[in-house]
Motif scaffolding. Structure first.
Motif, mmCIF file in Angstrom:
data_model
loop_
_atom_site.group_PDB
_atom_site.id
_atom_site.type_symbol
_atom_site.label_atom_id
_atom_site.label_comp_id
_atom_site.label_asym_id
_atom_site.label_seq_id
_atom_site.Cartn_x
_atom_site.Cartn_y
_atom_site.Cartn_z
ATOM 1 N N VAL A 27 2.064 -25.505 59.064
ATOM 2 C CA VAL A 27 2.060 -24.679 60.278
ATOM 3 C C VAL A 27 3.245 -25.106 61.134
ATOM 4 N N GLU A 28 4.242 -24.227 61.227
ATOM 5 C CA GLU A 28 5.467 -24.535 61.976
ATOM 6 C C GLU A 28 5.241 -24.550 63.485
ATOM 7 N N ARG A 51 -11.373 -30.741 54.098
ATOM 8 C CA ARG A 51 -10.223 -30.322 54.900
ATOM 9 C C ARG A 51 -9.630 -31.548 55.581
ATOM 10 N N LEU A 52 -8.320 -31.708 55.447
ATOM 11 C CA LEU A 52 -7.603 -32.788 56.107
ATOM 12 C C LEU A 52 -6.459 -32.166 56.890
ATOM 13 N N GLY A 53 -6.416 -32.416 58.176
ATOM 14 C CA GLY A 53 -5.347 -31.888 59.012
ATOM 15 C C GLY A 53 -4.556 -33.004 59.653
ATOM 16 N N GLY A 58 5.959 -34.025 67.861
ATOM 17 C CA GLY A 58 7.171 -33.423 68.407
ATOM 18 C C GLY A 58 7.450 -32.081 67.758
ATOM 19 N N ALA A 59 8.606 -31.946 67.115
ATOM 20 C CA ALA A 59 8.981 -30.683 66.469
ATOM 21 C C ALA A 59 8.507 -30.602 65.019
ATOM 22 N N ALA A 60 7.862 -31.659 64.522
ATOM 23 C CA ALA A 60 7.396 -31.666 63.120
ATOM 24 C C ALA A 60 6.246 -30.686 62.942
ATOM 25 N N PRO A 61 6.169 -30.050 61.799
ATOM 26 C CA PRO A 61 5.075 -29.099 61.549
ATOM 27 C C PRO A 61 3.747 -29.818 61.320
ATOM 28 N N ALA A 62 2.656 -29.100 61.553
ATOM 29 C CA ALA A 62 1.322 -29.598 61.216
ATOM 30 C C ALA A 62 1.079 -29.311 59.743
ATOM 31 N N VAL A 63 0.289 -30.165 59.092
ATOM 32 C CA VAL A 63 -0.024 -29.995 57.677
ATOM 33 C C VAL A 63 -1.541 -30.023 57.515
#
Length: 102
Positions: A27-28, A51-53, A58-63
Motif C-alpha cells: 500500500v503506497e 494476516r500480518l501488517g 515515513g514515505a515507505a509503503p505499508a506491507v
C-alpha cells in the motif's frame, strides 16, 4: 465457506478444491487506501487464515501479508479487487495440488 459461495460454485460448475496460499499487498498511500483495503479484506474474511501488517515508516509503503485457504477463482477475485484500488499492488499464489498416491 458461506452457503452463498458454495451455491454460486455449484451453479457455475466451478467446484474446486481449496488450497493454501498467500497474498502480498503493498500500500503506497496508506491514508488514501486503508479504508478500501480493509473493506475488501472484510468481504473476503471467510478465506483469510492469517494476516500480518507492517505500517510504512515515513514515505515507505505499508506491507500486508495474508495466508489464505481458497480456490483460484476466489483468490483471483480477492487479488483483482485489491489491485483495482489506486496505490495498491498485489501478488498471490496457491500451493500446487499434489497427485494422490495410487
Amino acid at each position: 465457506m458461506t452457503e452463498e459461495i458454495q451455491m454460486e460454485r455449484k451453479i457455475s460448475g466451478a467446484a474446486q478444491t481449496p488450497r493454501t496460499g498467500f497474498v502480498g499487498i503493498i500500500v503506497e498511500d496508506r491514508a488514501a487506501a486503508a479504508a478500501a483495503v480493509n473493506a475488501v479484506l472484510s468481504e473476503f474474511a471467510d478465506v483469510i487464515r492469517a494476516r500480518l501488517g507492517i505500517p510504512g515508516q515515513g514515505a515507505a509503503p505499508a506491507v500486508i501479508t495474508l495466508v489464505v485457504e481458497t480456490d483460484t477463482a476466489r483468490l483471483g477475485a480477492l487479488a483483482g479487487r485489491l489491485g483495482a484500488i489506486p496505490g495498491v499492488s498485489v501478488k498471490s499464489a496457491l500451493a500446487k495440488i499434489r497427485p494422490s498416491a495410487q
